[in-house]
Design a protein around this motif. Structure first.
Motif, PDB file in Angstrom:
ATOM      1  N   LEU A 151      44.765  43.843 -47.630  1.00 28.32           N
ATOM      2  CA  LEU A 151      44.710  44.856 -48.677  1.00 28.32           C
ATOM      3  C   LEU A 151      44.198  46.187 -48.145  1.00 28.32           C
ATOM      4  CD1 LEU A 151      43.346  42.809 -51.724  1.00 28.32           C
ATOM      5  CD2 LEU A 151      45.700  43.576 -51.310  1.00 28.32           C
ATOM      6  N   SER A 152      43.221  46.132 -47.251  1.00 23.47           N
ATOM      7  CA  SER A 152      42.671  47.350 -46.668  1.00 23.47           C
ATOM      8  C   SER A 152      43.728  48.088 -45.852  1.00 23.47           C
ATOM      9  CB  SER A 152      41.468  47.001 -45.790  1.00 23.47           C
ATOM     10  OG  SER A 152      40.951  48.158 -45.176  1.00 23.47           O
ATOM     11  N   ARG A 170      46.980  47.742 -46.033  1.00 19.00           N
ATOM     12  CA  ARG A 170      48.083  48.162 -46.901  1.00 19.00           C
ATOM     13  C   ARG A 170      47.754  49.469 -47.612  1.00 19.00           C
ATOM     14  NH1 ARG A 170      50.300  45.229 -52.270  1.00 19.00           N
ATOM     15  NH2 ARG A 170      52.289  46.306 -52.402  1.00 19.00           N
ATOM     16  N   ALA A 171      46.518  49.621 -48.065  1.00 18.11           N
ATOM     17  CA  ALA A 171      46.129  50.850 -48.761  1.00 18.11           C
ATOM     18  C   ALA A 171      46.223  52.066 -47.846  1.00 18.11           C
ATOM     19  CB  ALA A 171      44.720  50.721 -49.322  1.00 18.11           C
ATOM     20  N   PRO A 199      50.184  53.550 -49.197  1.00 13.70           N
ATOM     21  CA  PRO A 199      49.368  53.754 -50.397  1.00 13.70           C
ATOM     22  C   PRO A 199      50.129  53.646 -51.714  1.00 13.70           C
ATOM     23  CG  PRO A 199      49.526  55.782 -49.121  1.00 13.70           C
ATOM     24  CD  PRO A 199      50.169  54.704 -48.322  1.00 13.70           C
ATOM     25  N   SER A 219      52.721  51.601 -52.493  1.00 12.47           N
ATOM     26  CA  SER A 219      52.854  50.180 -52.818  1.00 12.47           C
ATOM     27  C   SER A 219      51.502  49.562 -53.156  1.00 12.47           C
ATOM     28  CB  SER A 219      53.474  49.420 -51.648  1.00 12.47           C
ATOM     29  OG  SER A 219      54.813  49.796 -51.484  1.00 12.47           O
ATOM     30  N   ALA A 220      50.468  49.990 -52.445  1.00 12.07           N
ATOM     31  CA  ALA A 220      49.131  49.471 -52.717  1.00 12.07           C
ATOM     32  C   ALA A 220      48.681  49.865 -54.122  1.00 12.07           C
ATOM     33  CB  ALA A 220      48.140  49.980 -51.677  1.00 12.07           C
ATOM     34  N   PHE A 228      47.892  47.209 -57.081  1.00 12.90           N
ATOM     35  CA  PHE A 228      46.555  47.204 -57.681  1.00 12.90           C
ATOM     36  C   PHE A 228      46.616  47.393 -59.192  1.00 12.90           C
ATOM     37  CE2 PHE A 228      42.526  49.294 -58.837  1.00 12.90           C
ATOM     38  CZ  PHE A 228      41.619  48.386 -58.316  1.00 12.90           C
ATOM     39  N   LEU A 256      42.420  55.091 -53.144  1.00 16.91           N
ATOM     40  CA  LEU A 256      42.865  53.952 -52.341  1.00 16.91           C
ATOM     41  C   LEU A 256      42.108  53.882 -51.019  1.00 16.91           C
ATOM     42  CD1 LEU A 256      46.678  53.958 -53.019  1.00 16.91           C
ATOM     43  CD2 LEU A 256      45.001  52.271 -53.751  1.00 16.91           C
ATOM     44  N   ALA A 296      40.159  50.810 -49.724  1.00 15.87           N
ATOM     45  CA  ALA A 296      40.435  50.276 -48.387  1.00 15.87           C
ATOM     46  C   ALA A 296      39.141  50.060 -47.611  1.00 15.87           C
ATOM     47  CB  ALA A 296      41.359  51.221 -47.614  1.00 15.87           C
ATOM     48  N   ASP A 328      37.378  47.005 -49.146  1.00 17.12           N
ATOM     49  CA  ASP A 328      38.039  45.755 -48.767  1.00 17.12           C
ATOM     50  C   ASP A 328      37.811  45.416 -47.301  1.00 17.12           C
ATOM     51  OD1 ASP A 328      38.926  45.595 -51.361  1.00 17.12           O
ATOM     52  OD2 ASP A 328      40.977  46.222 -50.917  1.00 17.12           O
TER      53      ASP A 328
END
Length: 138
Positions: free
Chosen positions: A30-31, A33-34, A38, A40-41, A45, A58, A62, A65
């Protein structure tokens, strides 16, 4: 906590260790990905991906996470099962607040429960497993 790890070893192959590592790995995902994707993150979320104003939030998420992932990896590495259980239990507040935040932002209750509520449920089950008493081995 047990000062003598030879009495109550927390094996890295135990289900609780593996599920704690899985949670840490997911938080690392998740970190990353953000930071890397960003938009999609934000959608994943539950935030409206309305533009650049979402990206600073984000990055805050990030960092949070990433810190959670590193703490979980460290607790498993030093074989602190009970500390990991307390940590996971305390961290349940984060997906709870996340669910309330996305609900306030317009996400549906079903989405908030599916994404963030499932994280709460996983945390409760994992914390209970980590905190249950273990048998002494000789």
């Amino acid at each position: 906590m047990n000062p003598n790890p030879s009495q109550l070893p927390w094996k890295l192959t135990s289900p609780t260790a593996l599920f704690t590592l899985l949670l840490g790995g997911f938080m690392l995902f998740l970190s990353l990905r953000a930071v890397l994707d960003p938009v999609s993150a934000a959608r994943g979320f539950g935030l409206a991906d309305s533009g650049s104003e979402v990206i600073p939030w984000l990055y805050v998420k990030a960092g949070r996470d990433l810190g959670l992932a590193l703490a979980m990896f460290a607790l498993v590495a030093i074989r602190q099962r009970q500390a990991a259980g307390v940590f996971v239990l305390a961290c349940i507040v984060m997906p709870t607040v996340d669910a309330l935040t996305v609900l306030h932002g317009g996400a549906s209750l079903g989405f908030a429960l599916a994404v963030h509520g499932s994280a709460v449920a996983y945390g409760v089950v994992l914390a209970a497993a980590l905190l249950r008493p273990q048998k002494l081995t000789s």
